[in-house]
Design an enzyme around this catalytic site. Sequence first.
Site, short mmCIF file in Angstrom:
data_model
loop_
_atom_site.label_atom_id
_atom_site.label_comp_id
_atom_site.label_asym_id
_atom_site.label_seq_id
_atom_site.Cartn_x
_atom_site.Cartn_y
_atom_site.Cartn_z
N ASP A 104 -7.64 2.49 -4.40
CA ASP A 104 -7.87 2.56 -5.82
C ASP A 104 -9.07 3.64 -6.17
OD1 ASP A 104 -6.14 0.69 -6.30
OD2 ASP A 104 -7.35 -1.10 -6.39
N VAL A 105 -9.03 3.76 -7.37
CA VAL A 105 -9.78 4.75 -7.96
C VAL A 105 -11.31 4.36 -7.81
CG1 VAL A 105 -10.92 5.96 -9.92
CG2 VAL A 105 -8.47 6.07 -9.38
#
EC number: 5.4.99.-
Length: 322
Positions: free
Chosen positions: A154-155
């Site tokens: 995930d970012v």
Amino acid sequence: MNETEHANTHRDNRPRESRQMPVPPGLAGMRVDAGVAKLLGLSRTAVAELAVAGDISIDGRTVGKSDRLEEDAWLSVLLPPVETSLVPKEELIEGMEVLYHDSDLVAVHKPVGVAAHPSVGWEGPTVVGGLAAAGFRISTSGPPERQGIVQRLDVGTSGVMVVACSERGYSVLKRAFKNRDVSKTYHALVQGHPDPSTGTIDAPIGRHPSAGWRFAVRQDGKHAVTHYETLEAFAQASLVKVTLETGRTHQIRVHFSALNHPCCGDPMYGSDPALSKRLGLTRQWLHAVSLGFHHPADGRWMEIECPYPDDLSHALDVLRKG
């Protein structure tokens, strides 16, 4: 009222989607551009442009980028147009360290705020773009915007991530991740003290019934298994080692939130904003500390480790000092 998603059109006839949801408690008081960016995984610049265009409303009222989000208010966002092709922007990325590389693969320390590959609405840096700017040749296998990508983080999650450099590397590693023939270890700082201190969370995960942008434990969800072990306990939180049998979206965050022990700094899944502020966290305390796999060329087992970044180390220092 459930979240709705529907196709809309931009003035150039490209399709657009609408997202509607209540504002979660952890984002109350944040600016629209910052809060919506965190909520939907868009860049803050992209959200600001949506606000200027009148594409964001709260309780039916159009809002500007500097307006504030209110808890449980009904938020509606018309997403940016879907691009027909996404090309990684080549740019060197501060803090993205190469941990290992050879002709078949490259392993990096992915910093927070960096996506694995381009996607609709994301204008920030990407791992593939950063590697290209640094002169690494990436496998041409996979969709154009995801060439060489065999796994994703995930970012908002940092840690070790591997990318394929050769066609052999892509096919072997892609199959290994699909068949779960890899070892993925994370460290997470969760609120409170999980009981038992070592255990397994076996609970299916699906999209949240009232907010499809996040996930929840659901009876009709996909099989998901998380193993954990408490490494260090503090007054308000616990540092846990986590290994995954499955790789569902937001799995660690969802599972610990379901136990009422959300990751510190994770308002999407119920973290305490006061504790996050005390620890100096602006994102979830979740880090991929090691990744193990068989090398595509000779089959030898490799284990690549990744140290904590400064913001996560700082949070632990605050807790250790009491």
